[in-house]
Design an enzyme around this catalytic site. Structure first.
Site, short mmCIF file in Angstrom:
data_model
loop_
_atom_site.label_atom_id
_atom_site.label_comp_id
_atom_site.label_asym_id
_atom_site.label_seq_id
_atom_site.Cartn_x
_atom_site.Cartn_y
_atom_site.Cartn_z
N GLY A 1 22.45 -29.03 20.80
CA GLY A 1 21.54 -29.78 19.92
C GLY A 1 20.07 -29.54 20.17
N HIS B 1 10.88 -34.14 29.49
CA HIS B 1 9.75 -34.66 28.70
C HIS B 1 9.49 -36.14 28.98
CE1 HIS B 1 10.23 -31.20 25.53
NE2 HIS B 1 9.68 -30.80 26.65
N CYS C 1 -0.47 -46.52 34.56
CA CYS C 1 -1.87 -46.90 34.36
C CYS C 1 -2.77 -45.74 34.78
CB CYS C 1 -2.19 -48.14 35.20
SG CYS C 1 -3.96 -48.49 35.20
P1 OAD Z 1 14.76 -29.93 17.39
O1 OAD Z 1 14.56 -31.02 16.40
O2 OAD Z 1 13.80 -28.81 17.40
O3 OAD Z 1 16.20 -29.29 17.19
C1 OAD Z 1 17.34 -30.07 16.98
C2 OAD Z 1 18.53 -29.14 16.98
O4 OAD Z 1 19.70 -29.92 16.93
C3 OAD Z 1 18.58 -28.16 15.80
O5 OAD Z 1 18.85 -26.86 16.29
C4 OAD Z 1 19.76 -28.68 14.96
O6 OAD Z 1 20.47 -27.63 14.30
C5 OAD Z 1 20.61 -29.33 16.04
N1 OAD Z 1 21.51 -30.40 15.58
C6 OAD Z 1 21.34 -31.30 14.59
N2 OAD Z 1 22.38 -32.15 14.51
C7 OAD Z 1 23.26 -31.78 15.50
C8 OAD Z 1 24.51 -32.27 15.97
N3 OAD Z 1 25.10 -33.32 15.39
N4 OAD Z 1 25.10 -31.66 17.01
C9 OAD Z 1 24.52 -30.58 17.60
N5 OAD Z 1 23.32 -30.08 17.21
C10 OAD Z 1 22.69 -30.68 16.19
O7 OAD Z 1 14.88 -30.67 18.81
P2 OAD Z 1 14.58 -30.11 20.27
O8 OAD Z 1 15.05 -28.73 20.42
O9 OAD Z 1 15.07 -31.14 21.20
O10 OAD Z 1 8.85 -32.10 22.42
O11 OAD Z 1 13.00 -30.12 20.27
C11 OAD Z 1 12.36 -29.82 21.48
C12 OAD Z 1 11.05 -30.53 21.58
O12 OAD Z 1 10.25 -30.24 20.44
C13 OAD Z 1 11.10 -32.02 21.61
O13 OAD Z 1 11.48 -32.55 22.86
C14 OAD Z 1 9.69 -32.38 21.28
C15 OAD Z 1 9.43 -31.40 20.17
O14 OAD Z 1 8.15 -30.93 20.03
C16 OAD Z 1 7.87 -32.98 22.77
O15 OAD Z 1 7.69 -34.02 22.17
C17 OAD Z 1 7.05 -32.58 23.96
#
Ligand code: OAD
Length: 254
Positions: free
Chosen positions: A199, A126, A134
């Site tokens: 995570g 991402h 630019c």
């Molecule tokens: P999410 O916020 O969807 O998920 C975070 C995950 O981390 C959840 O499953 C939690 O249970 C887990 N979690 C929380 N604390 C933790 C810890 N200490 N150790 C391990 N796991 C933990 O985040 P992403 O899956 O990264 O995209 O989200 C994907 C994308 O959705 C992002 O990159 C963003 C968003 O839309 C864009 O901005 C294009």
């Protein structure tokens, strides 16, 4: 009193023969560094109105219609990332990279914490919040956190006065082709012996597909997450806990 987390003995035994590792990370790995997740309790989308506002601000149409709004949201993300430091979990992945013959880290995070921790072979699918481009002349630049946080309105290019955009994938945009190619080469054409998913709520096919491919190939597949996710049923081991608790144990077992 709960007992400290441990890896199953049979997993420790299998980790001894691992020579190549793929790791896929999401916002949860940076949570312990003080960065908000997107989903889950306290996440950006926890409050639906705040979630909608954030998604709209960080979307491709808003960058065109109201770039100041996109930049205000980017400056907010930069403030969090700039104040954060790599956690034990980020550092454990650096240790894992140093212990195996081949390592690739696919992250959805734009906070740069993996590189700041010392990870080398990283695919930031991402993008990287510090990079800008630019739209007029294509000049790519790398800012400091201080410079980025000061961008409360959309900056203009010093060379051509074009609109400068953050080099991150906004909602509604395609993934960068060069990075998609690296996923194919490093996670599909050459499947790692061990695949870690850490995570992430694993909502996108480019996150779950490499897990399914590794599982079918007989690799060791591990999810580290306190919650169940879309990749839980695809992996062999779901270590239900924090990344900073389990990743150092995996690193020690390699
Ligand atoms: P999410 O916020 O969807 O998920 C975070 C995950 O981390 C959840 O499953 C939690 O249970 C887990 N979690 C929380 N604390 C933790 C810890 N200490 N150790 C391990 N796991 C933990 O985040 P992403 O899956 O990264 O995209 O989200 C994907 C994308 O959705 C992002 O990159 C963003 C968003 O839309 C864009 O901005 C294009």
């Amino acid at each position: 009193m709960s007992s400290p987390p441990q890896l199953p003995d049979e997993l420790v035994e299998r980790l001894r023969s691992v020579r190549s590792v793929g790791a896929i990370t999401g916002a949860g790995i940076s949570h312990e560094s003080g960065i908000r997740t997107y989903r889950g309790r306290g996440g950006l989308y926890d409050d639906p109105e705040e979630g909608d506002r954030t998604v709209e601000a960080l979307s491709a149409p808003t960058l065109v219609i109201d770039p100041d709004r996109t930049w205000a949201a980017i400056a907010g993300l930069a403030r969090q990332a700039g104040a954060a430091s790599p956690s034990l979990a980020h550092r454990a992945l650096v240790e894992i990279e140093s212990k195996v013959e081949r390592f690739v880290l696919l992250t959805q995070n734009v906070d740069g914490l993996h590189r700041r921790a010392g990870s080398r072979n990283v695919i930031e699918i991402h993008g990287d919040i510090l990079e800008t481009e630019c739209l007029g002349c294509g000049r790519v630049e790398r800012l400091s956190f201080e410079e980025l946080q000061a961008c409360e309105t959309a900056p203009r290019c010093e060379d051509c006065d074009g609109l400068i955009r953050p080099r991150v994938v906004l909602f509604g945009e395609l993934l960068p082709a060069d990075k998609v190619l690296r996923i194919r080469l490093e996670l599909y054409a050459s499947i790692p012996d061990l695949l870690l998913v850490v995570g992430t709520s694993a909502l996108f096919p480019y996150i779950t597909d490499p897990v399914a491919v590794a599982q079918r190939a007989g690799s060791v597949t591990i999810e580290i997450n306190p919650e169940a996710t879309a990749s839980t049923d695809l992996v062999e081991y779901h270590l239900r806990g924090k990344a900073s608790e389990y990743l150092p144990l995996v690193a020690a077992a390699l």
